[in-house]
Design a protein around this motif. Structure first.
Motif, short mmCIF file in Angstrom:
data_model
loop_
_atom_site.label_atom_id
_atom_site.label_comp_id
_atom_site.label_asym_id
_atom_site.label_seq_id
_atom_site.Cartn_x
_atom_site.Cartn_y
_atom_site.Cartn_z
N ASP A 50 12.67 0.31 -9.41
CA ASP A 50 13.10 -0.04 -8.06
C ASP A 50 14.62 -0.01 -7.95
O ASP A 50 15.18 0.36 -6.90
CB ASP A 50 12.59 -1.43 -7.68
N VAL A 51 15.31 -0.39 -9.01
CA VAL A 51 16.77 -0.30 -9.01
C VAL A 51 17.21 1.15 -8.85
O VAL A 51 18.10 1.48 -8.04
CB VAL A 51 17.35 -0.89 -10.32
N PHE A 96 15.86 -2.24 1.86
CA PHE A 96 14.82 -1.78 0.93
C PHE A 96 14.65 -2.80 -0.19
O PHE A 96 13.53 -3.20 -0.55
CB PHE A 96 15.20 -0.42 0.35
N ASP A 97 15.76 -3.25 -0.73
CA ASP A 97 15.74 -4.29 -1.77
C ASP A 97 15.15 -5.59 -1.23
O ASP A 97 14.26 -6.20 -1.85
CB ASP A 97 17.17 -4.49 -2.28
N PHE A 98 15.61 -6.02 -0.06
CA PHE A 98 15.23 -7.34 0.46
C PHE A 98 13.77 -7.41 0.87
O PHE A 98 13.06 -8.37 0.54
CB PHE A 98 16.12 -7.66 1.67
N SER A 113 0.81 -1.23 0.00
CA SER A 113 0.00 0.00 0.00
C SER A 113 0.83 1.27 0.00
O SER A 113 0.37 2.33 -0.43
CB SER A 113 -0.94 0.01 1.22
N VAL A 114 2.06 1.17 0.48
CA VAL A 114 2.95 2.33 0.50
C VAL A 114 3.84 2.27 -0.73
O VAL A 114 4.44 1.23 -1.03
CB VAL A 114 3.82 2.34 1.78
N SER A 115 3.93 3.37 -1.46
CA SER A 115 4.77 3.39 -2.66
C SER A 115 6.23 3.21 -2.28
O SER A 115 6.66 3.55 -1.17
CB SER A 115 4.58 4.70 -3.42
N ASP A 130 17.30 -9.64 -5.23
CA ASP A 130 17.08 -9.40 -6.65
C ASP A 130 16.02 -8.32 -6.83
O ASP A 130 15.08 -8.23 -6.05
CB ASP A 130 16.62 -10.68 -7.36
N ILE A 131 16.19 -7.50 -7.85
CA ILE A 131 15.19 -6.48 -8.20
C ILE A 131 14.85 -6.67 -9.68
O ILE A 131 15.73 -6.70 -10.52
CB ILE A 131 15.71 -5.06 -7.96
#
Length: 222
Positions: free
Chosen positions: A67-68, A49-51, A12-14, A61-62
Motif C-alpha cells: 500500500d505504501v 487514498f491512505d486515509f 471489494s475493490v483492489s 498510517d499504512i
C-alpha cells in the motif's frame, strides 16, 4: 470526494484499481486546471487514498508495504501527468498564437529608422496590453524595473516573478541595442488585467532587437 465515495467498496475493490480511479481524477484536474491545481490534486489523491482506503482505515498510517508503494506511485504519477498536461497546454497556446507573433516580427523587420520607433511602440502597446509606451534615446536615468531578453523582469538586481505577482509598479524599461551599443529604451506603462504570457514578452524583446538593428543603420542615436 472520490476517495470518500469509494469507501463502501474498499473491501471489494483492489487498492490498485482504486488508485487508478484516483489517477483519472488527477488527470482530469491537470488537463482542465493549472499546474498548481494538478499538483494539489495529486497530493490530495495520495493522502485520501491512505486515509480512506488502506488499513488502518481513517488514519494516515499504512501497515502494508504494498500500500505504501501504491500511494507513492499515485503521487508520482499524478505529478508527472500534471507536468505533461501543463506542457501540452503551453504548446497549444504557442501553436495558436505563433502566427500572430511572427506577423508582428515580420512587419517590424521591413521598417526603416524613421518609422520603427513609433510602430514598435504601437506593437508593444497591443502585444503587452500597455496603457502607454514611449521611447527615450540614449539615456539611462534611474533604475526602473527592466524587461529582459528572456522575457523575465528584474527589479534592481532581484528577479521579479511577473507571472505570479503581476507587473511591478511604475514604468518598465525595455532596452534597445545596436551592435552591442546602447541606443535607448522603450518605457512601458503596464495596463490592468492579466500579465501577457512569456511568448508575448519574448516577442517584445525581439521587437526591441529589431528596433536596435534599424536605428544602428541610421548612424548615431539622436
Amino acid at each position: 470526494m472520490v476517495a470518500l465515495a469509494l469507501v463502501p467498496f474498499r473491501t471489494s475493490v483492489s487498492h490498485t484499481n482504486a488508485a487508478l480511479i484516483l489517477v483519472v481524477v488527477v488527470v482530469a484536474v491537470a488537463a482542465l486546471g493549472s499546474r498548481k491545481a494538478g499538483v494539489v490534486a495529486a497530493l490530495s489523491a495520495a493522502a485520501w487514498f491512505d486515509f480512506f482506503l488502506t488499513r488502518p482505515y481513517e488514519t494516515f498510517d499504512i501497515t502494508a508495504s504494498r500500500d505504501v508503494e501504491t500511494a507513492v506511485l499515485l503521487l508520482v504519477v499524478g505529478v508527472i501527468v500534471t507536468q505533461l498536461a501543463a506542457r501540452a497546454r503551453r504548446l497549444e497556446v504557442i501553436t495558436v498564437t505563433d502566427a500572430s507573433y511572427l506577423s508582428r516580427i515580420h512587419r517590424v523587420a521591413t521598417l526603416d529608422a524613421d518609422t520603427v520607433v513609433d510602430e514598435v511602440c504601437r506593437e508593444l502597446t497591443e502585444l503587452l496590453g500597455l496603457n502607454a509606451c514611449r521611447f527615450q534615446y540614449g539615456t539611462l536615468l534611474g533604475q526602473p524595473p527592466r524587461l529582459q531578453n528572456d522575457g523575465g523582469v528584474m527589479v534592481g538586481r532581484r528577479s521579479w516573478d511577473v507571472d505570479a505577482v503581476g507587473w511591478p509598479a511604475g514604468e518598465i524599461e525595455l532596452r534597445v541595442y545596436g551592435n552591442a551599443r546602447y541606443l535607448g529604451r522603450f518605457m512601458l506603462t503596464p495596463g490592468q488585467g492579466l500579465v501577457p504570457p512569456l511568448q508575448a514578452r519574448l516577442v517584445a524583446a525581439t521587437l526591441a532587437d529589431q528596433t536596435g538593428a534599424a536605428l544602428d543603420t541610421s548612424g548615431p542615436a539622436r
